[in-house]
Structure formats: C-alpha cells, structure tokens
Design a protein around this motif. Sequence first.
Motif, mmCIF file in Angstrom:
data_model
loop_
_atom_site.group_PDB
_atom_site.id
_atom_site.type_symbol
_atom_site.label_atom_id
_atom_site.label_comp_id
_atom_site.label_asym_id
_atom_site.label_seq_id
_atom_site.Cartn_x
_atom_site.Cartn_y
_atom_site.Cartn_z
ATOM 1 N N VAL A 167 48.736 14.302 -19.672
ATOM 2 C CA VAL A 167 47.768 14.194 -20.776
ATOM 3 C C VAL A 167 48.201 13.041 -21.689
ATOM 4 O O VAL A 167 49.398 12.819 -21.890
ATOM 5 N N SER B 188 41.524 16.769 -16.325
ATOM 6 C CA SER B 188 41.117 17.736 -17.358
ATOM 7 C C SER B 188 40.102 17.215 -18.372
ATOM 8 O O SER B 188 40.396 17.068 -19.554
ATOM 9 N N TYR C 242 52.010 18.669 -17.265
ATOM 10 C CA TYR C 242 50.695 18.345 -17.825
ATOM 11 C C TYR C 242 50.597 16.837 -17.980
ATOM 12 O O TYR C 242 51.318 16.259 -18.785
HETATM 13 N N1 ARG Z 1 40.079 18.184 -22.150
HETATM 14 C C1 ARG Z 1 41.140 17.666 -22.959
HETATM 15 C C2 ARG Z 1 40.735 16.308 -23.529
HETATM 16 O O1 ARG Z 1 39.895 15.657 -22.950
HETATM 17 C C3 ARG Z 1 42.440 17.523 -22.225
HETATM 18 C C4 ARG Z 1 43.031 18.793 -21.675
HETATM 19 C C5 ARG Z 1 44.468 18.662 -21.318
HETATM 20 N N2 ARG Z 1 45.047 19.830 -20.744
HETATM 21 C C6 ARG Z 1 45.415 20.926 -21.402
HETATM 22 N N3 ARG Z 1 45.927 21.919 -20.707
HETATM 23 N N4 ARG Z 1 45.308 21.012 -22.694
HETATM 24 O O2 ARG Z 1 41.304 15.883 -24.515
#
Ligand code: ARG
Length: 579
Positions: A340, A124, A338
């Motif tokens: 993250v 992501s 998720y």
């Molecule tokens: N694009 C975001 C970043 O780089 C992370 C996204 C994570 N996924 C989500 N569904 N919020 O910090």
Amino acid sequence: MNKFQKEIIYLLNKHGIKESILETPKSSDFGDYAFPCFTLSKEFKKDPKQIANELSNKIKPTKLIEKIHAVGPYLNFFINKTEYSKDVLTEVFKKKHKFGMSISTTPNSSARNQKKRIMVEFCSPNTNKPLHLGHVRNCVIGEAVSNILKFQNIKVIKSNLVNDRGIHICKSMLAYQKWGNNKLPDIKPDFFVGTYYVMFSQKAEEEKKSGKDILEKEAQLMLQKWEQGDKKIISLWKRMNSWVYEGFNETYKSLGAEFDRFFYESKIYKEGKEIILNGLKEDVFSKDETGAIIANLEKEKLGKKVLVRADGTTIYITQDIYLAKLKFEEYKLDESIYVVGSEQNLHFQILFKILEKLGYKWAKNCRHLSYGMVYLPEGKMKSREGKVIDADDLVKEVIELARFEIKERHKDLNNKEVEKRARAIGLSALKFYLLKTDFAKDIHYDPKESISFEGETGPYVQYTYARLSSVLRKLDEKLDKKLFGKTKFNVYDEKEKEIIRMLGEFPEIARDASAQLKPSIITRYLLDLCQKTNEFYHANPILAAPEELLRARIILVHCARQVIGTGLNLLGIEAIEEM
Ligand code: ARG
C-alpha cells in the motif's frame, strides 16, 4: 554452502581451526574466498598476520582449491575455476528455469508443514473509479514480490481487498441516479462509473459556492439506506460495481496481475465493529467525550485513533482489524504483507499497534510494504479529470512507444507480431523502471527513457536475451544432445569466467531479493549480467570459434540466456525471442 566452501572449511578444520566464517573478497585478485584471522589471535597468542602466513605455508592445494595465499591478516583461497565452471554450467543446464530456486525442505515426521505461508495483499482499489497510475506501481510490486517469494519455495497467497462500500461509492451512485438516465456504459465500464464520481464532485463544488450542501447530505442518506439493506439502493450498487469489476478485470489482465483471493469490505466491516466493541469491554479501548470508541496510542506517539464513530458508523480502519485476523485464520499464515502507498504509513503503524494491543500473537508478522508516488513529466498525459492518470492510459502509452520502435526497426513485420512484441516490450519498460527504483522513493517516470534499448532499462535486458536466443538459433544444428559430455571447461577466458561467476551467484541474489523484499536486487543483477554478456559477445566471435571453444561458448550463451530469462520472469516481465 558449495563444495568449494566445504573443502576450505575442511582444510581449516584439519589445521586446528574449529570455527571459520568465510568472506568473499571485494576483488578477485584476492581469491574467491577469504578467511580473516583476527579472531584467532587470542587463542593462538599471535599476530593475525603471522597466523595467516603460517597457515598459507601449511595448507597444501587440493583438486578443488588451487592456491592459498596470505595477504595481511587474511588467508585467501583460489578455487579451481575449471571445476567451478563445470559445476555452475551443468547445474543451470540441468535445472533450466528452476536454477536458483530454493529446494523444498523435507518435511519432518511431525505433521507440521515446513513450508512458509505468506499472503501478499496488493492493488486493493475503491470501486468508485478506474485504477490509476499508483495502482500500476502497486500491482507491479505485488506481482514481482509474490514471484520472488514463490521462488524460495514459499506458499504465496495473492489477495486483493476491494473497498466496495462507503461514502465515496455512494457519491458516484447518487450522481448516476440523478443524471444517468439509466444509461448503459458506452465507454469502458469502470471509466463510465468514474465519470459520475467526477460529476458528483463538480456539482457538489458548485453547490458549496452557493452555500449549500444538499448533495453531500443526500450521499450520507444513501449510505445509511445501503447499510439498512434498502433493496433499490443495493440493486443499484450491485449494478454499478459489476461495471467497475468488468473494467478492473481488463486492467488486471493487461498488467498481468492475478489474485487468489478477493476480500470485500461490504462482507467484513461488521465483524470489525464487533472486535472493537469487545475490546471496549475489555478496556483495550475507551470512549472519548463525544462517545466515539478510540484507541489511545499516545504512549506510542501515535495519538488517539477513532475506531467507531459516536453514531455507530464504522471507518476505514474498522474493517482492517477484522481483515487482518481473517487472513491469518483462513490461511494459517506465517506472514502478512500489505502493498500500500506511503500515504498510509501512519494507518498501518496504528493498525499493527492495535492488533498487538488486542493480544493477537501474529500481529508482529504483519508488514506494510510501502511505496512512493509516481509522477509523469509535466504535460505528458492528461486524464479526463486533468489530474490523475489512469492505469489503462499509461499502459497504452508505453505500448504505443514500443510499437513505434519496432516499426522503425522492422519495416515489414506482420501486424500480429508487431502487437505481440509491442506489448511485451512496453510492459517491460514500465515494470523494470518501477521495480529498479527504491520503493521508498517517489518516481518521476519518463516513458521515453524507459523504452530505450540501451541504458538501464527493461528492453535492454530483453534485447540481450533476444540476442543470445538468436545466436542459439543459428547454432541449432551444431547443438547435439551430447554437447555437455564433450565440453571442456578449461577454455574460458577471464571475461567468460566472470560471467560464470555471476551465474553462480544467482541463487544467492534471488534469496537476498526475497529476504529483503527488494526486486531491485534482481534488476541490478540483470543489468550487470547483461553488460558482461554483451561485452563478451562483442569481444568473442562465437560462430567463428574452433569447435572446442565453440562448444564451450554455446553452453555459456545458453546458460546466460537461461538466467536472464528466469530473472525477467521473477520481475513479471516476458522474455521474448526476437525484438
Ligand atoms: N482501498 C484503499 C485505497 O485505495 C487501499 C486499501 C489497502 N489495504 C488495506 N488492507 N487497508 O486507499
């Protein structure tokens, strides 16, 4: 339950014990299974020690259970090891890479699909710069967790949310528009876009020093134009994003990351806003004094969260509210994971709480798989910005180290083979290191240490696999098809039996790793199995063994190699035949 456990339960039943939970003793000195008699003392009005003792005299050994022995309040059972060895090895031999896999539950007559469906979202990225060090840990976790779940016969959908719009993306676009002279990428295209992002930051910084902020304002203006669908801006956006994707795809490929579904923020952010406006109508949310729509989560100690700004613009969490729903609806998920980084722990606590408040039943099935930072040794590698390490550079570095090792070992190996091995070993070093560490912890990654063929490393496990492969290659002629039929399973010594016991535990290990979402259970298991296998290999001359023993050992080597290979593959690591 295996047939030995079943037999023990049967024997206990026969002697009047209805409910019996078996434990695995800490040491094999206390048998293979233990039955604690504590809970029986009430029913039988006797001391548990006495009960254990009496039972040990009453229950007679059978073909499967060789010995029954009471130690204190425990009744210990020793299983027939020959029978066990035969069972385990036959199963590994027959099922090959499917050994340890959970077998599918037969669907019942109702039409409901029995198979669980889980989405794993990982990577992501934002589309303003190349993937960095953190994305490497993310992708490695995402792939391994997906493999581990699939091994349990779960339908896994691997997804990637691309944050392809917003102010940060406008910044690299603006810099390119101003200073890019319409140039085409002359370096890897995502790096090319990244340089404009850096350029923007630098120029904006300089401006600030002289008390101005024209650039920041221009970027805001560009975002507004983007949202209004301004043709020129949209076309620039498409062009630059396509460069980034080209670069990302290369990085995904080099890391072995693959996705079934890409979500794009640009396509979903509006729906998020709608859900929030509805929530406002239904009093789930409220407006603050500035006019922004907020979720009041003070009772939950999560503060007040702005969901839509006073000017109507949306923020990071807006899209996530719709995305969560989209995922469950589109794929009929049982669970949504998720992957993250831990810097977003609060974000996900808030998100899941809001989903719950909105009344989505599936909200409780969302899970944030959080992980810590990755640091490299000081002065080790520098990216162009001098701060963040790019994913590509890190991968290059580990492959380079592996290449050096291989060339040291094999002076005249051809280039193609060197490259093949360097890639497999370099990535193994990196992935194993990242996976063996507790996700919650930050990692201080030392590429040199991770590449070592000894110690708790990926290459050590690969090396063990390659060595077992080489033994089998040498024995090729002696391996006939009827090998199994002729094999005696009563010839194994204690060390060998220990390896077989470990092989028999693999299905449980794989299950635990999936239930706890912890690939580190597999890395630990592989290290232990490899250590045992190497000890055996050193102590027992395989090739020189007399025929009967040779046969038994070939099978053992074959099965250990199979399970090590399967374990590596679950981690997303290639098992190679030669190193
Ligand atoms: N694009 C975001 C970043 O780089 C992370 C996204 C994570 N996924 C989500 N569904 N919020 O910090």
